[in-house]
Design an enzyme around this catalytic site. Structure first.
Site, PDB file in Angstrom:
ATOM      1  CD  GLU A 223     -20.029 -29.904  -4.804  1.00  0.00           C
ATOM      2  OE1 GLU A 223     -19.085 -30.157  -5.578  1.00  0.00           O
ATOM      3  OE2 GLU A 223     -20.842 -28.973  -5.002  1.00  0.00           O
ATOM      4  CB  CYS A 257     -12.772 -34.452  -6.184  1.00  0.00           C
ATOM      5  SG  CYS A 257     -12.729 -32.702  -5.803  1.00  0.00           S
TER       6      CYS A 257
END
Ligand code: NAD
Length: 469
Positions: A223, A257
């Protein structure tokens, strides 16, 4: 002279980790984590851990990132409990075998798939959502019936210490462990033969994790991040669009993010857009954001300096003030940065929003597609054709139309990057799936055994095989 205490410490860490994974391997081999009851019991215990300690979790998040209570609830605490509730509600159906049709040549018979846990998982988290980024994958790992080691980020050390204290109190200790530490401890962990490596963080370490997983030919999920573009069509509902951009960009002081990394807009709308953007920033965080209880801090001085350096030589039209010792940087807006500058080359991951202008909508799409594939891509538009072009042409982990990070609230939407923004997806059923192996099963009946597939062969057998297989 050799530093004996350092060597001893190192040896201790090595033994500790090895013992951990051996114990976890034994627990997994015992089969107890595979039962539905164990999984639900652990998930309920995790809910209890969160509910009984929510004020300590809020305090830790505030200590690490100056995170306010509402954001802590929305993006970490409530987010995690909602994920558990959703998982428990649907776990039985996820665990059920999935019927598959069987071809004529294998009749009478039946086929199905069944999800089995991978084994012992290593979950490495990042510092920006330090609680949720280890807990959400842990929920998926437990739901799928795995043992797990979680390794929170050493940069968010208050949350890491709290997790190390709480997890052994609530969860099955022989199946779930917390290991604290930074590069050295993570390197030790990565050398262990885990069955699954799940990593959240930057690209460079992502490569290290993938290399470690390759050594054991183990499954890996990365990720990662990247520069998430945000296209604004000036003809859209700008009031709502700007409110949502400010929310997604400056939440957690830009350390998200999926935060919009930069805005792309057609030249003619730049002035109107930037004036209204600045007004909205002031509305949400006041004239002195350093005094706002809702505005966070940068994780550490190193990252603070990195962000301040981005502003060198840039056209800052709002913000830019900073206090290194308070790890504070004002919500900052930059217009027309050079696309070769570090601000436009690296993921910002902080409270600076550059605005880049283009001559046409297609030129904005071309700019995005000429760069690495982002984790998220946003478009604000009321133009159906442009929306369709954006969704079709832009390859990104996720696309969100007319809003920013809110798509993360849908636990049913698989989440993960593509290309340099990551590989593999989790959340909801997707999380259960990446911590599982889908095992294929076929069962034949003894009742009838068609001779056509057995030697000696003949033209007739070949003809029948072609027809029935
Ligand atoms: P970080 O510094 O917390 O590092 C992440 C993890 O890697 C930590 O647990 C750390 O201990 C470990 N680590 C660091 N150096 C290592 C090494 N040399 N060997 C082994 N392990 C090591 O976080 P970061 O890398 O600064 O994270 C920021 C990045 O993460 C950004 O790119 C952001 O977009 C991305 N991110 C992605 C997601 C997502 O869900 N896709 C979520 C949050 C952050």
């Amino acid at each position: 002279m050799q530093d004996v205490s350092a060597t001893f410490q190192q040896a201790q860490i090595a033994t500790y980790n090895t013992t951990n994974i051996d114990e976890l391997k034994r627990t997994f081999a015992s089969g107890r984590t595979k039962s539905y009851e164990w999984r639900v019991e652990q998930l309920n215990a995790l809910t209890l851990l969160i509910e009984e300690n929510s004020s300590d979790i809020i305090e830790a998040l505030h200590a690490d990132l100056g995170k306010c209570k509402t954001e802590a609830w929305l993006t970490e605490i409530g987010y995690s409990t909602a994920s558990i509730t959703d998982t428990v509600k649907r776990l039985k159906s996820w665990m059920k075998p999935n019927k598959i049709s069987t071809p004529m040549i294998a009749q009478p018979g039946k086929s199905y798939t069944i999800n089995e846990p991978l084994g012992v998982a290593l979950i490495i988290g990042a510092w920006n959502y330090p609680f949720q980024l280890v807990i959400t994958p842990l929920i998926a790992a437990i739901a799928a019936g795995n043992c797990a080691v979680i390794k929170p980020s050493e940069l968010s050390l208050t949350t890491s210490a709290l997790l190390a204290k709480l997890v052994p109190k609530y969860l099955d200790n022989a199946a779930i462990k917390v290991v604290e530490g930074g590069k050295d401890e993570t390197t030790e962990l990565l050398a262990q033969p885990f069955d699954k490596y799940f990593y959240t963080g930057g690209e460079q370490v992502g490569r290290i994790v993938m290399t470690a997983a390759a050594k054991h030919l183990a499954s890996v999920t990365l990720e990662l991040g990247g520069k998430s573009p945000c296209v604004v069509d000036g003809d859209t509902n700008l009031d709502v669009a700007i409110r949502r951009i400010v929310w997604g960009k400056w939440m957690n002081a830009g350390q998200t993010c999926v935060a919009p990394d930069y805005v792309l807009i057609e030249e003619e709308y730049l002035t109107d857009f930037s004036q209204r953007l600045i007004a909205e920033i002031k509305k949400q965080y006041g004239k002195e954001p350093s005094q706002s209880k809702d505005y966070g801090r940068i994780i550490n001085q190193r990252h603070c300096s990195r962000l301040i350096n981005y502003l060198d030589g840039q056209n800052v039209i709002h913000g830019g003030k900073h206090k290194l010792d308070d790890k504070f940087i004002e919500p900052t807006v930059v217009v027309q940065p050079s696309v070769d500058s570090a601000l436009m080359q690296e993921e910002i991951f902080g409270p600076i929003l550059p605005i880049v202008t283009f001559k046409s909508k297609q030129k904005m799409l071309d700019f995005i597609t000429s760069r690495p594939k982002p984790l998220a891509a946003y478009v604000f538009t009321s133009n159906a054709k442009f929306e369709a072009d954006f969704v079709e042409q832009i390859s990104a982990g996720s696309v969100c139309v007319n809003d920013t990070s809110i798509f993360m609230a849908n636990h049913d939407l698989p989440f993960g990057g593509v290309g340099t923004s990551g590989m593999g997806q989790y959340h909801g059923k997707a999380g259960f799936d990446i911590f599982s192996h889908t095992k294929s099963v076929m069962k034949r009946s003894y009742k009838f055994d068609a001779p056509i597939r057995y030697a000696p062969f003949s033209k007739l057998k070949l003809m029948l095989l072609k027809k029935f297989s």
